[in-house]
Design a protein around this motif. Structure first.
Motif, PDB file in Angstrom:
ATOM      1  N   TRP A 168     -17.376   9.714  -5.642  1.00  0.00           N
ATOM      2  CA  TRP A 168     -18.661   9.056  -5.833  1.00  0.00           C
ATOM      3  C   TRP A 168     -18.419   7.558  -5.909  1.00  0.00           C
ATOM      4  CZ3 TRP A 168     -21.962  12.199  -9.875  1.00  0.00           C
ATOM      5  CH2 TRP A 168     -22.251  13.452  -9.323  1.00  0.00           C
ATOM      6  N   VAL A 169     -18.841   6.860  -4.872  1.00  0.00           N
ATOM      7  CA  VAL A 169     -18.683   5.415  -4.792  1.00  0.00           C
ATOM      8  C   VAL A 169     -20.065   4.792  -5.031  1.00  0.00           C
ATOM      9  CG1 VAL A 169     -18.012   3.478  -3.312  1.00  0.00           C
ATOM     10  CG2 VAL A 169     -16.822   5.700  -3.090  1.00  0.00           C
ATOM     11  N   PRO A 170     -20.229   4.020  -6.105  1.00  0.00           N
ATOM     12  CA  PRO A 170     -21.521   3.377  -6.331  1.00  0.00           C
ATOM     13  C   PRO A 170     -21.912   2.513  -5.137  1.00  0.00           C
ATOM     14  CG  PRO A 170     -20.142   3.200  -8.279  1.00  0.00           C
ATOM     15  CD  PRO A 170     -19.266   3.730  -7.169  1.00  0.00           C
ATOM     16  N   ALA A 171     -23.192   2.537  -4.781  1.00  0.00           N
ATOM     17  CA  ALA A 171     -23.686   1.810  -3.610  1.00  0.00           C
ATOM     18  C   ALA A 171     -23.283   0.343  -3.643  1.00  0.00           C
ATOM     19  CB  ALA A 171     -25.203   1.948  -3.512  1.00  0.00           C
TER      20      ALA A 171
ATOM     21  N   MET B  53       0.847  -1.177   0.000  1.00  0.00           N
ATOM     22  CA  MET B  53       0.000   0.000   0.000  1.00  0.00           C
ATOM     23  C   MET B  53       0.893   1.240   0.000  1.00  0.00           C
ATOM     24  SD  MET B  53      -3.064   1.017   2.655  1.00  0.00           S
ATOM     25  CE  MET B  53      -2.070   0.884   4.111  1.00  0.00           C
ATOM     26  N   ALA B  54       0.651   2.121  -0.959  1.00  0.00           N
ATOM     27  CA  ALA B  54       1.475   3.312  -1.104  1.00  0.00           C
ATOM     28  C   ALA B  54       1.148   4.390  -0.077  1.00  0.00           C
ATOM     29  CB  ALA B  54       1.326   3.879  -2.508  1.00  0.00           C
ATOM     30  N   GLY B  55      -0.068   4.460   0.385  1.00  0.00           N
ATOM     31  CA  GLY B  55      -0.456   5.494   1.333  1.00  0.00           C
ATOM     32  C   GLY B  55      -1.952   5.511   1.527  1.00  0.00           C
ATOM     33  N   VAL B  56      -2.382   6.531   2.242  1.00  0.00           N
ATOM     34  CA  VAL B  56      -3.801   6.655   2.508  1.00  0.00           C
ATOM     35  C   VAL B  56      -4.304   7.988   1.994  1.00  0.00           C
ATOM     36  CG1 VAL B  56      -3.761   5.135   4.527  1.00  0.00           C
ATOM     37  CG2 VAL B  56      -3.484   7.602   4.832  1.00  0.00           C
ATOM     38  N   MET B  57      -5.591   8.011   1.727  1.00  0.00           N
ATOM     39  CA  MET B  57      -6.301   9.236   1.375  1.00  0.00           C
ATOM     40  C   MET B  57      -7.242   9.514   2.532  1.00  0.00           C
ATOM     41  SD  MET B  57      -8.803   9.818  -1.877  1.00  0.00           S
ATOM     42  CE  MET B  57      -8.849  11.452  -2.592  1.00  0.00           C
ATOM     43  N   THR B  58      -7.193  10.714   3.089  1.00  0.00           N
ATOM     44  CA  THR B  58      -8.088  11.100   4.170  1.00  0.00           C
ATOM     45  C   THR B  58      -9.336  11.725   3.570  1.00  0.00           C
ATOM     46  OG1 THR B  58      -6.249  11.438   5.683  1.00  0.00           O
ATOM     47  CG2 THR B  58      -8.330  12.515   6.249  1.00  0.00           C
ATOM     48  N   LEU B  59     -10.487  11.248   4.043  1.00  0.00           N
ATOM     49  CA  LEU B  59     -11.775  11.736   3.575  1.00  0.00           C
ATOM     50  C   LEU B  59     -12.638  12.113   4.767  1.00  0.00           C
ATOM     51  CD1 LEU B  59     -12.398   8.946   0.907  1.00  0.00           C
ATOM     52  CD2 LEU B  59     -11.799  11.346   0.443  1.00  0.00           C
TER      53      LEU B  59
ATOM     54  N   PHE C  44     -15.326  -0.961  -0.769  1.00  0.00           N
ATOM     55  CA  PHE C  44     -14.738   0.289  -0.283  1.00  0.00           C
ATOM     56  C   PHE C  44     -14.435   0.163   1.215  1.00  0.00           C
ATOM     57  CE2 PHE C  44     -15.005   4.622   1.389  1.00  0.00           C
ATOM     58  CZ  PHE C  44     -14.214   5.328   0.500  1.00  0.00           C
ATOM     59  N   ASN C  45     -15.414  -0.331   1.984  1.00  0.00           N
ATOM     60  CA  ASN C  45     -15.216  -0.518   3.424  1.00  0.00           C
ATOM     61  C   ASN C  45     -14.026  -1.434   3.722  1.00  0.00           C
ATOM     62  OD1 ASN C  45     -17.251   1.097   4.539  1.00  0.00           O
ATOM     63  ND2 ASN C  45     -18.791  -0.519   4.330  1.00  0.00           N
ATOM     64  N   ALA C  46     -13.809  -2.433   2.895  1.00  0.00           N
ATOM     65  CA  ALA C  46     -12.696  -3.363   3.101  1.00  0.00           C
ATOM     66  C   ALA C  46     -11.345  -2.674   2.943  1.00  0.00           C
ATOM     67  CB  ALA C  46     -12.809  -4.540   2.135  1.00  0.00           C
ATOM     68  N   HIS C  47     -11.327  -1.498   2.324  1.00  0.00           N
ATOM     69  CA  HIS C  47     -10.077  -0.763   2.110  1.00  0.00           C
ATOM     70  C   HIS C  47      -9.906   0.425   3.053  1.00  0.00           C
ATOM     71  CE1 HIS C  47     -10.185  -3.186  -1.547  1.00  0.00           C
ATOM     72  NE2 HIS C  47      -8.879  -3.048  -1.522  1.00  0.00           N
ATOM     73  N   LEU C  48     -10.793   0.529   4.064  1.00  0.00           N
ATOM     74  CA  LEU C  48     -10.584   1.567   5.069  1.00  0.00           C
ATOM     75  C   LEU C  48      -9.348   1.216   5.877  1.00  0.00           C
ATOM     76  CD1 LEU C  48     -14.185   2.273   6.450  1.00  0.00           C
ATOM     77  CD2 LEU C  48     -12.987   3.364   4.541  1.00  0.00           C
ATOM     78  N   VAL C  49      -8.628   2.235   6.287  1.00  0.00           N
ATOM     79  CA  VAL C  49      -7.413   2.055   7.080  1.00  0.00           C
ATOM     80  C   VAL C  49      -7.663   2.696   8.443  1.00  0.00           C
ATOM     81  CG1 VAL C  49      -4.946   2.558   7.238  1.00  0.00           C
ATOM     82  CG2 VAL C  49      -5.996   2.122   4.991  1.00  0.00           C
TER      83      VAL C  49
ATOM     84  N   ASP D 106      -4.381   3.894  -3.219  1.00  0.00           N
ATOM     85  CA  ASP D 106      -4.385   3.208  -4.514  1.00  0.00           C
ATOM     86  C   ASP D 106      -5.792   2.740  -4.868  1.00  0.00           C
ATOM     87  OD1 ASP D 106      -1.653   3.583  -4.867  1.00  0.00           O
ATOM     88  OD2 ASP D 106      -1.138   1.630  -4.006  1.00  0.00           O
ATOM     89  N   PHE D 107      -6.506   2.209  -3.888  1.00  0.00           N
ATOM     90  CA  PHE D 107      -7.874   1.761  -4.134  1.00  0.00           C
ATOM     91  C   PHE D 107      -8.781   2.960  -4.432  1.00  0.00           C
ATOM     92  CE2 PHE D 107     -12.185   0.911  -2.733  1.00  0.00           C
ATOM     93  CZ  PHE D 107     -12.484  -0.211  -3.488  1.00  0.00           C
ATOM     94  N   ALA D 108      -8.676   4.014  -3.644  1.00  0.00           N
ATOM     95  CA  ALA D 108      -9.537   5.197  -3.817  1.00  0.00           C
ATOM     96  C   ALA D 108      -9.339   5.858  -5.180  1.00  0.00           C
ATOM     97  CB  ALA D 108      -9.273   6.206  -2.706  1.00  0.00           C
TER      98      ALA D 108
END
Length: 130
Positions: free
Chosen positions: A90-93, A1-7, A99-104, A71-73
């Motif tokens: 915009w993440v399709p439902a 994993m290269a890093g995280v994106m904060t949302l 998406f949840n599986a890639h939360l850090v 990377d996933f985001a």
């Protein structure tokens, strides 16, 4: 994993209760009339939605912060929903579970907008309570 994106995510009390029930680990499935999960790219925009939309509509508005694998985001383009700082993913439902599986780490509560604190109440500590 290269890093995280904060949302950030503006939420109402019902969604926040579901996040809390998950142990602060996942976003709940979208309702049938919610085809998109849209976290936002800055806290100011999330606070504006929580204060101006969630508080009057639901009696409380909250701002959460969370990290996702960058990377996933990157598969979700950034959408400009208004002015130059009004930015969302915009993440399709139907992709929310992945998406949840890639939360850090946990989802953190950072601001509450309540009738007694319409200006906002910042949360300290680990950010996952009250």
């Amino acid at each position: 994993m290269a890093g995280v994106m904060t949302l950030w995510r503006p939420t109402g009390p019902e969604e926040l209760d579901l996040v809390r029930a998950s142990g602060w680990r996942e976003w709940p499935p979208r309702l049938p009339d919610q085809p998109i999960f849209y976290p936002v790219l800055n806290e100011d925009y999330a606070a504006r939605i929580a204060r101006e939309w969630n508080l009057p509509r639901s009696g409380a508005g909250y701002v959460t912060r969370f990290d996702v694998d960058a990377d996933f985001a990157a598969r979700y383009p950034v959408r400009q929903a208004g002015g130059r700082t009004i930015l969302e993913l915009w993440v399709p439902a139907e992709e929310l579970e992945e998406f949840n599986a890639h939360l850090v780490g946990p989802i953190r509560l950072v601001l509450s907008f309540l009738p007694e604190h319409p200006e906002g109440l910042r949360h300290d500590g680990d950010g996952t309570a009250p």
